[in-house]
Motif scaffolding. Structure first.
Motif, PDB file in Angstrom:
ATOM      1  N   GLU A 230       0.849  -1.778  -0.400  1.00  0.00           N
ATOM      2  CA  GLU A 230      -0.007   0.498   0.289  1.00  0.00           C
ATOM      3  C   GLU A 230       0.948   1.366  -0.300  1.00  0.00           C
ATOM      4  O   GLU A 230       0.270   2.522  -0.655  1.00  0.00           O
TER       5      GLU A 230
ATOM      6  N   HIS B   9       3.453   0.532  -3.779  1.00  0.00           N
ATOM      7  CA  HIS B   9       2.901   0.913  -5.150  1.00  0.00           C
ATOM      8  C   HIS B   9       1.114   0.200  -4.716  1.00  0.00           C
ATOM      9  O   HIS B   9       0.516  -0.754  -5.020  1.00  0.00           O
ATOM     10  N   ALA B  10       0.234   1.367  -4.570  1.00  0.00           N
ATOM     11  CA  ALA B  10      -0.498   1.769  -3.856  1.00  0.00           C
ATOM     12  C   ALA B  10      -1.097   1.536  -4.952  1.00  0.00           C
ATOM     13  O   ALA B  10      -2.379   1.263  -4.844  1.00  0.00           O
ATOM     14  N   ALA B  11      -0.727   1.707  -6.758  1.00  0.00           N
ATOM     15  CA  ALA B  11      -1.722   1.442  -7.423  1.00  0.00           C
ATOM     16  C   ALA B  11      -2.033   0.201  -7.746  1.00  0.00           C
ATOM     17  O   ALA B  11      -2.833  -0.021  -8.364  1.00  0.00           O
ATOM     18  N   TYR B  12      -1.359  -0.801  -7.269  1.00  0.00           N
ATOM     19  CA  TYR B  12      -1.519  -1.924  -7.703  1.00  0.00           C
ATOM     20  C   TYR B  12      -1.907  -2.638  -6.099  1.00  0.00           C
ATOM     21  O   TYR B  12      -2.523  -4.627  -5.591  1.00  0.00           O
ATOM     22  N   LYS B  13      -2.484  -1.894  -5.265  1.00  0.00           N
ATOM     23  CA  LYS B  13      -3.595  -2.917  -3.821  1.00  0.00           C
ATOM     24  C   LYS B  13      -4.146  -3.711  -4.336  1.00  0.00           C
ATOM     25  O   LYS B  13      -4.859  -4.380  -3.140  1.00  0.00           O
ATOM     26  N   ASP B  14      -4.952  -2.964  -4.882  1.00  0.00           N
ATOM     27  CA  ASP B  14      -6.199  -3.601  -5.274  1.00  0.00           C
ATOM     28  C   ASP B  14      -6.683  -4.635  -6.657  1.00  0.00           C
ATOM     29  O   ASP B  14      -7.441  -5.610  -7.111  1.00  0.00           O
ATOM     30  N   LYS B  15      -5.381  -6.150  -6.668  1.00  0.00           N
ATOM     31  CA  LYS B  15      -4.972  -6.150  -7.856  1.00  0.00           C
ATOM     32  C   LYS B  15      -4.746  -7.304  -7.766  1.00  0.00           C
ATOM     33  O   LYS B  15      -4.638  -7.997  -5.916  1.00  0.00           O
TER      34      LYS B  15
END
Length: 694
Positions: free
Chosen positions: A155, A158-164
């Motif tokens: 989080e 790599h906040a952009a990938y936290k919902d992957k």
């Protein structure tokens, strides 16, 4: 004995526990009314003392509990082994007073496949792995193998990938880039990096021809400012380690030049043959400077490089020039037999130091030939012209010098041209040395004729020429013809120019001269744009006297060029275009002609001939057709012009100025005039001491 026991406790427990044990142990000894040594000697009391000590330590509720063991028997404590915070064990040897401590084992976390949903895989041993992020490849310790810590990394980093989804990370993990084995990164020390940086900066200083002091006075401060603004002050301080003082840059440039010279000598030793180009001139300090260039084949191409730049300390005679070149050849063990041609500005009929040096070179290299620079031939040919045109040229030069030699007149002319809205604001200076600019000089004079007519004083004896249409017609013609001749001359200059290129240009010029003469006889002046526009402007025609003078000049120029560039039956036309040869050339033996037939029958070779230059084409065939290709390369090796020497002296004059008279410009010329790039890594590896100041 009590003191000895307290030392054991001090090693394993805190001060509060020690005080508690000491007070209770003292009460125990007082109750039994016996010394401690006697109590321990009695076997029945020994076990009781040990149990009492163990009971005291157990009641202290600390993280560690000691178990005193005798040499013969061991007391097993009745403490639950499954209690939280397993007790460490202390082994006590009563006879040897020796203590062995066993620390608490650290907890090792296991990797779970569900951790991939946080973007982490394992790295290292499977039993005690480390956590590795599949996105940034960062490796975390084993203690970080906890969902909360892994989620925090994902989080925050790599906040952009936290919902992957986990499938995204699995796909990223299985990509070919991630499957590549990590390549070891070799990092230089600060001293090695500073030394290489110093050599790189010194190389650029030499290429630019600037003073050595520019490194410390300008380059380093600018580099520090850039790094400080782009990064931070910590990185900026590292630039101080790069030594760029005057003496250091001078040493670096000598090392770079020596490396280039070493590489060139190695190439000349393995090449099949080479040709030379030499010339001599005086520098600003009065020294006679000798420049020698060499052309040779290397790596499927023909290269041109500076062989020698030396100052002649004594008499600059032909013998001294030869001795200087011969010393270089003998020092580096370069064979004179490989020399195929020597190009100079001295013709066969001339007597002088250069001609004498060429004669001595041909003596030690019997198979070598000599050639006269084709540019000098061209310059000598265009000097001849009719008297009427020569007078106009001389008068035009006098008008230019009348203004250019007086700075005050030049400033006033500039103001006048600006007020009149002229295209130019100054005249160009004409000199015999820079005869190549004569076309531009005359064109500029003709374009500013109106401004000069207003500016010129009527007292000046040549001011009437600017109002004479006949004089202006001749001036317009001279401006056009010299412009065309200069264009031809410039097309023959440059690198890798062969004899075939020059003779093709001269053949084209000879045909144009005949065409121009025929057109002028028909009173057609379209081939001379300046003259044609002036005739349209004044709405007039050219007098027969002027036409005759122009035709006489054109035909005389053609005959003179034929004298300097005679048309001969060339037996080497097969080199220029081997695919047009149908009969065996006289210069080839039967075996070479058979090889030429095989070459011309190869469709791939024919395609390469249309794509490559003539030099590269024959150089690329050395391996496949060695015999015929080497003969062709030998024909292409001789220099056609003295362009490299003329360019070299221009660089020399710009480097060794009147403010740097004591400079040894030879290393600078080696770097500036060479096509070889120095191997800075190799130079640094040769240094035994990697220090920024060495």
């Amino acid at each position: 004995m009590i003191a000895h026991l307290l030392c054991i406790l001090l090693y394993n427990f805190n001060t509060f526990v020690i005080l508690n044990v000491y007070s209770k142990l003292t009460m125990f000894c007082t109750t039994n009314t016996l010394p401690m040594d006697l109590l321990l000697k009695q076997g029945s009391l020994k076990q009781e003392v040990e149990s009492f000590c163990y009971q005291i330590v157990s009641e202290s509720n600390d993280q560690k509990v000691g178990i005193l063991q005798s040499e013969d028997e061991q007391l097993q404590p009745s403490v639950s082994k499954k209690s939280e915070g397993e007790l460490s064990r202390v082994k006590f040897m009563s006879n040897s007073n020796k203590i062995t401590t066993f620390s608490k084992k650290p907890k090792r976390r296991k990797y779970d496949e569900s951790y991939l949903s946080f973007g982490f895989t394992y790295f290292g041993n499977r039993d005690a792995p480390h956590a590795q992020c599949v996105l940034c490849k960062k490796i975390l310790s084993n203690s970080s193998l906890a969902p909360s810590k892994l989620r925090r990394h994902l989080e925050t980093k790599h906040a952009a990938y936290k919902d992957k989804d986990i499938s995204f990370f699995k796909q990223h993990l299985d990509s070919p880039e991630n499957n590549k084995p990590p390549t070891p990164k070799i990092v230089n020390t600060d001293n090695e990096s500073a030394t290489e940086a110093s050599y790189n900066v010194s190389y650029h200083i030499a290429l630019s021809g600037e003073a050595h002091t520019i490194g410390e006075l300008l380059i380093k401060p600018c580099a520090k400012d850039v790094v400080m603004r782009m990064f931070d002050e910590q990185y900026s301080k590292k630039i101080d380690a790069v030594q760029l003082s005057n003496s250091t840059v001078a040493r670096r440039i000598k090392d770079l030049a020596a490396d280039i010279e070493e590489e060139l000598v190695c190439r000349l030793k393995i090449c099949d043959g080479f040709s030379l180009q030499l010339d001599e001139s005086a520098d600003v300090s009065g020294l006679a400077v000798l420049l020698v260039f060499v052309r040779y084949r290397f790596n499927k191409s023909i290269e041109e490089d500076l062989l020698l730049c030396e100052s002649l300390q004594s008499n600059a005679t032909g013998e001294e020039i030869f001795n200087c070149i011969n010393s270089f050849m003998q020092k580096h063990e370069i064979e004179w037999e490989k020399c195929v041609d020597v190009c100079s500005d001295a013709s066969r009929a001339m007597d002088g130091k250069i001609a004498e040096a060429v004669t001595l070179i041909k003596y030690v290299a019997p198979e070598s030939t000599s050639s006269h620079c084709l540019l000098y031939r061209h310059a000598l040919a265009v000097k001849i012209m009719p008297t009427s045109l020569k007078n106009v040229l001389d008068q035009a030069v006098q008008i230019i010098n009348y203004i250019k030699a007086r700075p005050h007149q030049s400033r006033l002319l500039k103001i006048l041209c600006e007020e009149m809205g002229a295209q130019h604001t100054a005249l160009l200076l004409n000199t015999e040395v820079r005869w190549l600019s004569r076309g531009k000089v005359l064109v500029r004079l003709f374009e500013l004729r109106r401004e000069l007519l207003v500016f010129m004083d009527s007292a000046f004896r040549l001011s009437d020429c600017l109002t004479n249409s006949s004089w202006l017609l001749r001036l317009a013609y001279l401006a056009d013809i010299f412009t065309k001749l200069n264009e031809v001359n410039l097309s023959m200059q440059g690198k890798n120019v062969t004899v075939f290129t020059v003779f093709d240009k001269m053949s084209s010029l000879l045909r144009k001269l005949e065409f121009w003469a025929s057109s002028v006889e028909e009173e057609n002046f379209d081939c001379f744009p300046t003259l044609s526009d002036f005739l349209t402007e004044i709405n007039s025609t050219v007098d027969k006297d002027i036409c005759c003078a122009i035709v006489q000049h054109l035909r005389g120029l053609r005959s003179t060029l034929l004298k300097y560039f005679p048309v001969t039956n060339d037996n080497n036309t097969w080199v220029r275009n081997p695919f047009t040869v149908t009969v065996k050339p006289v210069s080839l033996v039967a075996r070479d002609y058979e090889s030429l037939i095989d070459l011309t029958s190869d469709s791939q070779v024919k395609q390469n001939f249309s794509e490559l230059s003539l030099n590269d084409f024959w150089s690329s065939l050395i391996q496949e057709y060695p015999s015929i290709a080497r003969r062709a390369v030998r024909v292409l090796l001789p220099f056609a012009t003295m362009h490299l020497c003329e360019t070299g002296f221009s660089y020399y004059a710009a480097t060794k100025t009147k403010y740097r008279k004591r400079l040894d410009a030879a290393p600078h010329m080696r770097i500036r005039l060479s096509n070889i790039t120095p191997n800075i890594k190799r130079i640094c590896d040769k240094k035994t001491q990697k220090h920024c100041s060495h």
